[in-house]
Design a protein around this motif. Structure first.
Motif, PDB file in Angstrom:
ATOM      1  N   THR A 251       5.352  -6.070   2.886  1.00 18.26           N
ATOM      2  CA  THR A 251       4.202  -5.432   2.509  1.00 18.26           C
ATOM      3  C   THR A 251       4.138  -4.086   2.206  1.00 18.26           C
ATOM      4  O   THR A 251       4.333  -3.249   1.760  1.00 18.26           O
ATOM      5  CB  THR A 251       3.904  -4.911   3.560  1.00 18.26           C
ATOM      6  OG1 THR A 251       4.159  -5.561   4.914  1.00 18.26           O
ATOM      7  CG2 THR A 251       3.632  -6.986   3.856  1.00 18.26           C
ATOM      8  N   ASP A 252       5.855  -3.346   2.934  1.00 21.69           N
ATOM      9  CA  ASP A 252       5.919  -1.871   3.292  1.00 21.69           C
ATOM     10  C   ASP A 252       7.305  -1.591   2.923  1.00 21.69           C
ATOM     11  O   ASP A 252       7.784  -1.933   3.529  1.00 21.69           O
ATOM     12  CB  ASP A 252       5.358  -0.862   3.712  1.00 21.69           C
ATOM     13  CG  ASP A 252       4.708   0.270   3.307  1.00 21.69           C
ATOM     14  OD1 ASP A 252       5.550   0.530   2.329  1.00 21.69           O
ATOM     15  OD2 ASP A 252       3.939   1.307   4.038  1.00 21.69           O
TER      16      ASP A 252
ATOM     17  N   THR B 156      -5.286  -0.713   8.665  1.00 18.31           N
ATOM     18  CA  THR B 156      -4.856  -2.157   9.025  1.00 18.31           C
ATOM     19  C   THR B 156      -5.932  -2.805   9.061  1.00 18.31           C
ATOM     20  O   THR B 156      -7.367  -2.959  10.020  1.00 18.31           O
ATOM     21  CB  THR B 156      -4.365  -1.203  10.363  1.00 18.31           C
ATOM     22  OG1 THR B 156      -2.791  -0.486  10.572  1.00 18.31           O
ATOM     23  CG2 THR B 156      -3.777  -2.661  11.164  1.00 18.31           C
TER      24      THR B 156
ATOM     25  N   GLY C 201       3.851   1.772   0.177  1.00 21.91           N
ATOM     26  CA  GLY C 201       2.446   2.374   0.962  1.00 21.91           C
ATOM     27  C   GLY C 201       1.700   0.944   0.367  1.00 21.91           C
ATOM     28  O   GLY C 201       2.075  -0.291  -0.482  1.00 21.91           O
ATOM     29  N   ALA C 202       1.006   0.424   1.434  1.00 20.13           N
ATOM     30  CA  ALA C 202       0.385  -0.793   1.573  1.00 20.13           C
ATOM     31  C   ALA C 202      -0.371  -1.611   0.883  1.00 20.13           C
ATOM     32  O   ALA C 202      -1.005  -2.565   0.686  1.00 20.13           O
ATOM     33  CB  ALA C 202       0.734  -1.247   3.137  1.00 20.13           C
ATOM     34  N   THR C 203      -1.529  -0.423   0.883  1.00 17.90           N
ATOM     35  CA  THR C 203      -2.407  -0.482   0.110  1.00 17.90           C
ATOM     36  C   THR C 203      -2.851  -0.007  -1.548  1.00 17.90           C
ATOM     37  O   THR C 203      -1.837  -0.106  -1.936  1.00 17.90           O
ATOM     38  CB  THR C 203      -4.318   0.146   1.153  1.00 17.90           C
ATOM     39  OG1 THR C 203      -3.598   1.809   0.619  1.00 17.90           O
ATOM     40  CG2 THR C 203      -3.933  -0.344   2.173  1.00 17.90           C
TER      41      THR C 203
ATOM     42  N   ARG D 221       9.614   1.835   3.653  1.00 15.48           N
ATOM     43  CA  ARG D 221       9.845   3.305   3.481  1.00 15.48           C
ATOM     44  C   ARG D 221      11.674   3.978   3.453  1.00 15.48           C
ATOM     45  O   ARG D 221      12.498   3.653   4.643  1.00 15.48           O
ATOM     46  CB  ARG D 221       9.383   3.445   4.556  1.00 15.48           C
ATOM     47  CG  ARG D 221       9.239   5.161   4.806  1.00 15.48           C
ATOM     48  CD  ARG D 221       8.671   5.410   6.338  1.00 15.48           C
ATOM     49  NE  ARG D 221       8.583   7.457   6.393  1.00 15.48           N
ATOM     50  CZ  ARG D 221       9.370   7.900   6.975  1.00 15.48           C
ATOM     51  NH1 ARG D 221       9.741   7.322   7.411  1.00 15.48           N
ATOM     52  NH2 ARG D 221       9.202   9.736   6.759  1.00 15.48           N
TER      53      ARG D 221
ATOM     54  N   ALA E 208       1.473  -1.157   6.822  1.00 15.26           N
ATOM     55  CA  ALA E 208       2.100  -0.287   6.259  1.00 15.26           C
ATOM     56  C   ALA E 208       2.885   0.552   7.198  1.00 15.26           C
ATOM     57  O   ALA E 208       2.998   0.524   8.295  1.00 15.26           O
ATOM     58  CB  ALA E 208       1.363   1.052   5.595  1.00 15.26           C
TER      59      ALA E 208
ATOM     60  N   SER F 293      -0.758   3.845  -3.313  1.00 15.93           N
ATOM     61  CA  SER F 293       0.977   3.282  -3.060  1.00 15.93           C
ATOM     62  C   SER F 293       1.573   4.505  -3.501  1.00 15.93           C
ATOM     63  O   SER F 293       0.901   5.685  -4.434  1.00 15.93           O
ATOM     64  CB  SER F 293       0.838   1.594  -3.369  1.00 15.93           C
ATOM     65  OG  SER F 293       0.699   2.105  -5.264  1.00 15.93           O
TER      66      SER F 293
ATOM     67  N   GLN G 205      -2.103   5.801   7.124  1.00 17.73           N
ATOM     68  CA  GLN G 205      -2.401   4.450   5.934  1.00 17.73           C
ATOM     69  C   GLN G 205      -2.646   4.138   7.275  1.00 17.73           C
ATOM     70  O   GLN G 205      -3.494   2.603   7.472  1.00 17.73           O
ATOM     71  CB  GLN G 205      -1.711   4.148   4.729  1.00 17.73           C
ATOM     72  CG  GLN G 205      -2.010   2.720   4.077  1.00 17.73           C
ATOM     73  CD  GLN G 205      -1.099   3.267   2.553  1.00 17.73           C
ATOM     74  OE1 GLN G 205       0.374   3.104   2.950  1.00 17.73           O
ATOM     75  NE2 GLN G 205      -1.452   2.912   1.791  1.00 17.73           N
ATOM     76  N   LEU G 206      -1.267   3.894   8.164  1.00 17.98           N
ATOM     77  CA  LEU G 206      -1.317   2.455   9.327  1.00 17.98           C
ATOM     78  C   LEU G 206      -2.424   2.085  10.186  1.00 17.98           C
ATOM     79  O   LEU G 206      -3.165   1.560  10.868  1.00 17.98           O
ATOM     80  CB  LEU G 206       0.035   1.752   9.697  1.00 17.98           C
ATOM     81  CG  LEU G 206       0.942   2.852  10.408  1.00 17.98           C
ATOM     82  CD1 LEU G 206       0.128   2.532  11.907  1.00 17.98           C
ATOM     83  CD2 LEU G 206       1.920   2.909  10.622  1.00 17.98           C
TER      84      LEU G 206
END
Lengths: 182, 322
Positions: free
Chosen positions: B95-96, B293, B118-120, B98, B283, B123, B288-289
Motif C-alpha cells: 500500500t505504501d 485512514t 502515497g496510499a490514496t 517510503r 499510508a 501520491s 496522509q495516514l
C-alpha cells in the motif's frame, strides 16, 4: 580534667594531620582505547575524581560512566545503554593502595606499584599496575596505564560487532591533585 | 545537678572528637570525599531508539553529522475482503513504500528528505522535514519532559485530476503542498518504559470536496523494552474531524474513517534498527495516514509492515591537542 584535655589533643592531632595528607582531584582524566583491524575506539572522561591519602597510601579513582566522550555519539549511547548499563552501574571505580615504601612529601618522580580492586559493570577484579607520581611544589600528579579484559567484567559483546571491539582495552588514568581544603 | 550536665557535655565533646578523627584511617573516608563530586542535571538519553515509532515520530533526533537511511514498507490487508490466502495475507500488495534520509545538522536539529509512494489518490510524495529538540529530560527531574518540534512539507507530484471534487484536482503548484506540525512531549519513566504525546496540526492546501484543509489530531506512543535489544512499540492517533463533513465524506466514499493504530517489534543491533509492525494505516506519511485512514483493525484490514534504518556517522576526528 587534665586527662580529658590530653585525650582531646590526642584525638584532634591525627585529624588535622590527616586533613593535610589527603589529596583530591576533581577533574582527573580516564581514557580507554580499543583497537582492532576493523575499528579504533577511544573515549575520554575529564570529570573523574580521585583521592590519595599520603599517610595510608590509599588511592581511589571514580568515574561516572556517562561522562565518557566518544567521537561518535551513537557509540556513546550504545556504550552506556548496551555495554556498561550505566543506569544500573553508574560508576566505575578503582580502590587501591600504593604498596611501595615511599615518602611522597618530598619533590621528585616516583614509580610505584599499586594494587587494588577495579569495579566495572558491577564486577570487581584485582589489578596490579605501575604508576608514576610526580611531586613538585605542592602539587602531585599521578599517571597509570593498565589493560582490562572486557569479558572479565561480564560485558557482553554481540557477535555482530565482535570484530569491532577489542578483547582487551587499554585504560589510561591521570590526575593532578590538590591538598584537601580544611 | 551541674556536675551531671558537665559530665554529659564532656563525654559528648569527647565522642564528637573521637568519632570525627578515628575514621580518617579507614578508606571509607576517602570515599566520602568523592561523594561530593557527583554531577547533577544529567540528560536522559535514548528515550526512544529510533527517530520514528511506527506511524508517528519519536522525540529523538540524530546526533551531529549522523546520517540515517530508512526504508519503510506497508503490505496489503492481512485478512478481510482484500486479504487472506489469495493475496498471500497481503504480501502480494504494497500500500505504501517510503525511502527517507535524515541528517543531523547539530545534536538538536535534524533535516530530512523522503520519497513515498502515497496510499490514496494523493501520491508520488516528496517530503522535506525539520526536527528540533527543544528540551531534554534530566535524570534529577529538573526537566521532567523532553520536548521536540517536528515540521514537514509534503508535495504530491501526481498528475492533476480532471474531476474538480477529487483530492487531486490541482490548479497550481501550491495546491500540492501539505504541512504537518507536531509538538512531541516525551518522558522516559524508567530504563524500560517511555511514553509520548503528539499534539498534531495538519494543513492540506487542497483536499477533496468538503474534506477539511486544517485538522488537529492527538497522537500517543510508547516503547516497552523487554530485552536488551528488543522492545514493543505502539502508537495511536485520534484526528479531530468536523462531524458533518466527516459524515458527508463517509457516505460519499462509502468508507468510514478510522484512527490509525500501530503495534510493532523493535530490534536494535547497534547501528541498525528494524521494525516489524502491524497497523491499519495504509499510508506512511503523517499528512496522509492521520486524516485518510479508512481501514479498520476489526475488519481484518491491518497489514504487516517493516522498516529498516541504518545510521552512519560522519563525525569528524577531533584534532589531537599538542
Amino acid at each position: 580534667m587534665k586527662k580529658l584535655i590530653y585525650l582531646l589533643l590526642y584525638c584532634t592531632i591525627p585529624m588535622v594531620a590527616q586533613g593535610q595528607d589527603m589529596l583530591i582531584s576533581k577533574n582527573a582524566s580516564v581514557a580507554f582505547f580499543s583497537s582492532t583491524v576493523v575499528e579504533d575506539i577511544e573515549a575520554t572522561s575529564t570529570t573523574a575524581s580521585s583521592v590519595l591519602d599520603l599517610k595510608s597510601k590509599n588511592i581511589i579513582f571514580r568515574v561516572n560512566n556517562t561522562s565518557f566522550q566518544f567521537r561518535k555519539k551513537l557509540m556513546q549511547e550504545h556504550f552506556n545503554e548496551n555495554y556498561m548499563e550505566s543506569d544500573k552501574y553508574p560508576y566505575s571505580e578503582f580502590k587501591g593502595k600504593i604498596t611501595d615504601d615511599v615518602d611522597l612529601s618530598k619533590d621528585g618522580n616516583y614509580i610505584v606499584n599499586v594494587v587494588g580492586n577495579l569495579n566495572v559493570h558491577g564486577v570487581t577484579k584485582t589489578y596490579q599496575t605501575k604508576a608514576t607520581l610526580t611531586v613538585s611544589q605542592g602539587t602531585t600528579t599521578a599517571k597509570a596505564t593498565f589493560r582490562v579484559r572486557i569479558e572479565d567484567h561480564k560485558i557482553k559483546i554481540p557477535t555482530i560487532v565482535f570484530k569491532n571491539i577489542a578483547e582487551f582495552v587499554d585504560v589510561r588514568v591521570s590526575a593532578v591533585y590538590q591538598p584537601k581544603k580544611p | 545537678m551541674m556536675k551531671t550536665v558537665n559530665l554529659i557535655l564532656k563525654s559528648l565533646v569527647l565522642f564528637v572528637f573521637t568519632s570525627s578523627s578515628l575514621p580518617c584511617f579507614a578508606q571509607d573516608d576517602l570515599e566520602k570525599e568523592l561523594a561530593t563530586t557527583t554531577p547533577g542535571h544529567q540528560k536522559v538519553t535514548s528515550t526512544f531508539k529510533s527517530t520514528k515509532l511506527i506511524n508517528g515520530h519519536s522525540n529523538e533526533t540524530l546526533y551531529k553529522n549522523d546520517f540515517d537511511f530508512k526504508v519503510d514498507h506497508r503490505f496489503g490487508d492481512i485478512a478481510g475482503n482484500n486479504g487472506g490466502i489469495k493475496q498471500f495475507f497481503g504480501l502480494d500488495n504494497s500500500t505504501d513504500i517510503r525511502i527517507g534520509f535524515e541528517y543531523g545538522i547539530s545534536d538538536h536539529l535534524t533535516v530530512g528528505l523522503a520519497r513515498a509512494k502515497g496510499a490514496t489518490a494523493v501520491s508520488q510524495l516528496y517530503e522535506g522535514s525539520l526536527k528540533f529538540r527543544l528540551l531534554e529530560q534530566t535524570t534529577d527531574n529538573q526537566v521532567p519532559l523532553a520536548v521536540t518540534l517536528f515540521g514537514s512539507n509534503t508535495i504530491a507530484a501526481v498528475k492533476a485530476s480532471e474531476d474538480p471534487t477529487s483530492a487531486t484536482a490541482y490548479n497550481k503548484f501550491s495546491d500540492r503542498m501539505n504541512y504537518v506540525g507536531q509538538v512531541i512531549l516525551a518522558r522516559k519513566f524508567n530504563s524500560n518504559f517511555s511514553f509520548e504525546l503528539m499534539p498534531t496540526y495538519i494543513h492540506r492546501n487542497f483536499t477533496a470536496f468538503r474534506d477539511q484543509n486544517t485538522l488537529f489530531a492527538l497522537g500517543a506512543g510508547g516503547r516497552m523494552k523487554f530485552s536488551k535489544r528488543m522492545a514493543l512499540v505502539v502508537d495511536y492517533f485520534i484526528p479531530f474531524r468536523n462531524s458533518a463533513d466527516k459524515a458527508y465524506l463517509e457516505e460519499k466514499n462509502a468508507a468510514k474513517f478510522y484512527d490509525p493504530l500501530g503495534v510493532g517489534l523493535e530490534i536494535e543491533t547497534g547501528g541498525h534498527i528494524f521494525h516489524i509492525n502491524f497497523t491499519n494505516a495504509t499510508a506512511i506519511e503523517e499528512m496522509q495516514l492521520i486524516p485518510s485512514t479508512t481501514s479498520s483493525w476489526t475488519k481484518g484490514q491491518y497489514r504487516w509492515g517493516f522498516s529498516i534504518a541504518r545510521r552512519f556517522s560522519f563525525a569528524k576526528k577531533e584534532k589531537e591537542p599538542k
